[in-house]
Design an enzyme around this catalytic site. Structure first.
Site, PDB file in Angstrom:
ATOM      1  N   SER A  67       0.831  -1.197   0.000  1.00 40.02           N
ATOM      2  CA  SER A  67       0.000   0.000   0.000  1.00 40.02           C
ATOM      3  C   SER A  67       0.873   1.258   0.000  1.00 40.02           C
ATOM      4  CB  SER A  67      -0.951  -0.029   1.204  1.00 40.02           C
ATOM      5  OG  SER A  67      -1.958   0.954   1.104  1.00 40.02           O
ATOM      6  N   ASP A  95      -7.534  -4.299  -7.638  1.00 42.13           N
ATOM      7  CA  ASP A  95      -7.147  -3.363  -6.575  1.00 42.13           C
ATOM      8  C   ASP A  95      -7.206  -1.915  -7.068  1.00 42.13           C
ATOM      9  OD1 ASP A  95      -6.097  -2.059  -4.402  1.00 42.13           O
ATOM     10  OD2 ASP A  95      -4.101  -2.962  -4.542  1.00 42.13           O
ATOM     11  N   HIS A 116      -7.259  -5.178  -2.493  1.00 41.89           N
ATOM     12  CA  HIS A 116      -6.105  -4.511  -1.883  1.00 41.89           C
ATOM     13  C   HIS A 116      -5.574  -5.294  -0.679  1.00 41.89           C
ATOM     14  CE1 HIS A 116      -3.370  -1.240  -1.198  1.00 41.89           C
ATOM     15  NE2 HIS A 116      -3.827  -1.001   0.009  1.00 41.89           N
TER      16      HIS A 116
END
Length: 631
Positions: free
Chosen positions: A123, A186, A301
């Site tokens: 991330s 994602d 994600h």
């Protein structure tokens, strides 16, 4: 390069190990990073849980990267003021800088203990990992280190910087040091492609939701997105999909504020494909997202652990290609397997259609568009074949170079004894010089195209270290740059821009200088017995032109009380004379330099006369002894 990297990652434990450490960093080191050494490899994993970055992440604010001389990113500095400044996301840069002091200590402690460093992050931590890898690569360029390999692996990382950053990384040949793993749906890696200025609160809510989930790794991912309001999921998904579709339609992605760099591994339940071509990366970002939904774009994600495990287990696994089997062509088979690995196939035969986003129902055409996208990526990724074709083109420009060599030989033997440089400078309008000038421009066009292909990753990664091209570029530079200098001063460009060395030198020559310095097998230093065929300092005549200006300034200054100015000029002149004499003594100049009527020989005569006059003023110049400027 992309196929090699994909095979390497899938056949080694690197991906699984990197994700394992990212998961630990997410749960145990929120807002920080962990360092772990495994054998001769050091891993640095950045947590994706970075709460302080939330306020910055909501905007697309880019700020210039500190890439000036002496800064942590100095090798990334742009080559000229005409180029766009290198910029990165403001929040990501601030996050990196907050960790930079501690990271310096940690990396210094690893020196001598490891041979390779793997930087990884999930991330937002992936962007911090990319900046950290860039910093380490910059450090390794300027210092001697036992660390030989730096690899950055990110998972679901947002985009980092602009096109100038992308091009600078290509210029440094660092694209292969970055691998960005992106799950099929994602939304995070695609987020900064979209203009979300009116939805900052929704972006903030999404980021906080993800970071809360990272702290709770044991909850079931598939049910997590139901805890996020539908309006947030729908708004973010459709905004990103819409802007990404417009960008995928464009033939040139230059309209995008953010640019991807490095290789992208798109993964799903069926496997993974690796793409590095920028246009193909953007199009695959759109095509894979177009098959998803608002919920899957949020859940994906958090599912990298599952996808990484799938990629490793399915390496070299035999597959059936529907009922019809694989195509006979190995090229078509490669495209077919890549489509299957990305889950973008359908049961109907795929036709060879061009990429078009104008269909009334684009989602039905996703398999066709995906096939075209992958074909384009493969067709543009044949660096060795491109290099071979370039070698053929090099042979075709030999006559242009040979004509200039013949011209130089004629000038050096001419009765006027002016030499190569001065003949071209003073006779530029003649028919013979006009032809030479045309050949000069043709050669410049060829070498500029070589550099452009290299910077766009279309040539082999070691192209700039191959002896054939290093030697060819060096010979071209020594032969032709004196003509560029002559043209620059003949046309008066120095009066408009300033002297050649600082304001007129083409970037290709600076690049060729670096190739020559970095060549793997340096030339043996043998003492020359006769003058060189070409002056070994291609900028020698530019230095002569500057020396003429210094000399004229000293002669035109009637006020001898301006000691500081005169002293500085005399010191510069003395240093140039010493440098020129060393070149001549070592026979590192062509004989046109010492020709009787060359501008250098005339300058030496003028300087000799001026020295005799200056020696008559010892009270004013106590450092001028026996015709030499001394401290």
């Amino acid at each position: 390069m992309s196929e090699t990297l994909a095979t390497f990652l899938a056949s080694t434990p690197l991906l699984e190990e990197a994700w394992r450490l990212c998961s630990i960093a997410n749960t145990t080191f929120p807002g920080g990073y962990l360092v772990e050494q495994i054998g001769s490899v050091a891993y640095v994993a950045f947590s994706g849980k970075q709460m302080d970055s939330g306020s910055e992440q909501r905007c697309r604010n880019l700020v210039p990267l500190d890439a000036e001389d002496g800064g942590p990113f100095a090798p990334l500095n742009r080559h000229s003021q005409a180029e766009e400044p290198i910029k990165v996301h403001n929040g990501m840069l601030n996050l990196f800088l907050s960790m930079y002091p501690g990271l310096q200590i940690q990396i210094a402690a690893l020196m001598g203990k490891v041979k390779s460093v793997v930087i990884t992050g999930h991330s937002i931590g992936g962007s911090t990992a990319s900046l950290s890898a860039l910093w380490i690569l910059c450090q390794l360029q300027s210092t001697s280190s036992p660390i030989s390999t730096v690899l950055c692996i990110t998972f679901g990382s947002p985009l980092l910087g602009n096109e100038a950053l992308h091009r600078s990384i290509l210029r440094q040949r660092w694209g292969g040091n970055f691998c960005h793993v992106v799950s099929k749906h994602d939304i995070m890696p695609r987020l900064l492609f979209a203009e979300m200025v009116n939805h900052n609160s929704k972006i903030q809510a999404l980021l906080h939701f993800w970071q809360w989930c990272m702290a709770s790794p044991h909850v079931i991912v598939t049910s997590l997105s139901s805890q996020l309001p539908d309006d947030i999921k729908d708004t973010v998904f459709h905004c990103v999909l819409k802007d990404l579709e417009l960008l995928a339609q464009a033939e040139d992605p230059s309209e995008s504020l953010f640019w991807p760099f490095g290789s992208y591994v798109f993964c799903c339940q069926e496997g993974a494909i690796c793409v590095e071509n920028t246009v193909s990366v953007i199009q695959m970002m759109y095509l894979t997202l177009a098959t998803g939904s608002p919920s899957s774009s949020i859940n994906d994600h958090l599912k990298y652990g599952d996808y990484v495990a799938k990629v490793s287990k399915q390496f070299l696994k035999a597959r059936n290609f529907h009922e019809e089997g694989l195509p006979d062509s190995s090229y078509e088979a490669g495209v077919a397997l890549a489509l299957q690995s990305s889950e973008l196939t359908d049961k109907e035969p795929v036709q060879d259609l061009g990429f078009s986003m104008q269909n009334s129902n684009p989602r039905k055409e996703v398999p066709i568009m995906a096939k075209y996208c992958l074909q384009m990526a493969q067709n543009g990724d044949k660096p060795n074949l491109t290099a071979a074709n370039l070698a053929i083109k090099l042979s075709k420009i030999v006559p242009f170079r040979a004509e200039i060599e013949w011209y130089k030989a004629c000038c050096d033997e001419a009765d006027d004894q002016m030499g190569y440089y001065d003949s071209f400078k003073l006779k530029g309008g003649s028919r013979r010089e006009t032809r030479v000038n045309l050949n000069r421009h043709k050669l410049a066009g060829f070498w500029n195209s070589v550099i452009l292909m290299l910077e766009n990753n279309k040539l082999p990664h070691d192209f700039d270290r191959r002896g054939k091209w290093v030697n060819a570029s060096q010979f071209y530079k020594l032969l032709v740059e004196p003509l560029d200098i002559a043209d620059y001063y003949r046309t008066g460009m120095h009066r408009e821009r300033g002297h050649y060395m600082e304001h007129g030198r083409e970037r290709r020559y600076e690049i060729f200088d670096k190739w020559w310095r970095d060549r793997s097998v340096p030339e043996k230093e043998n003492k020359r017995s006769k003058f060189a065929s070409l002056t070994q300092d291609s900028c020698f005549w530019a230095r002569v032109e500057e020396a003429w200006e210094w000399l004229d300034n000293v002669r035109s200054e009637s006020d001898v009380t301006k000691r500081r100015l005169l002293w500085d000029l005399l010191h510069k002149i003395g240093m140039f004379e010493k440098y020129a004499r060393e070149l001549i003594e070592n026979k590192e100049v062509s004989k046109d330099v010492v020709a009787k009527n060359s501008s250098f020989s005339r300058w030496m005569e003028e300087w000799k006369e001026l020295k005799s006059r200056v020696q008559q003023l010892p009270p004013w110049f106590p450092g001028f002894v026996d015709g030499e400027v001394v401290p």
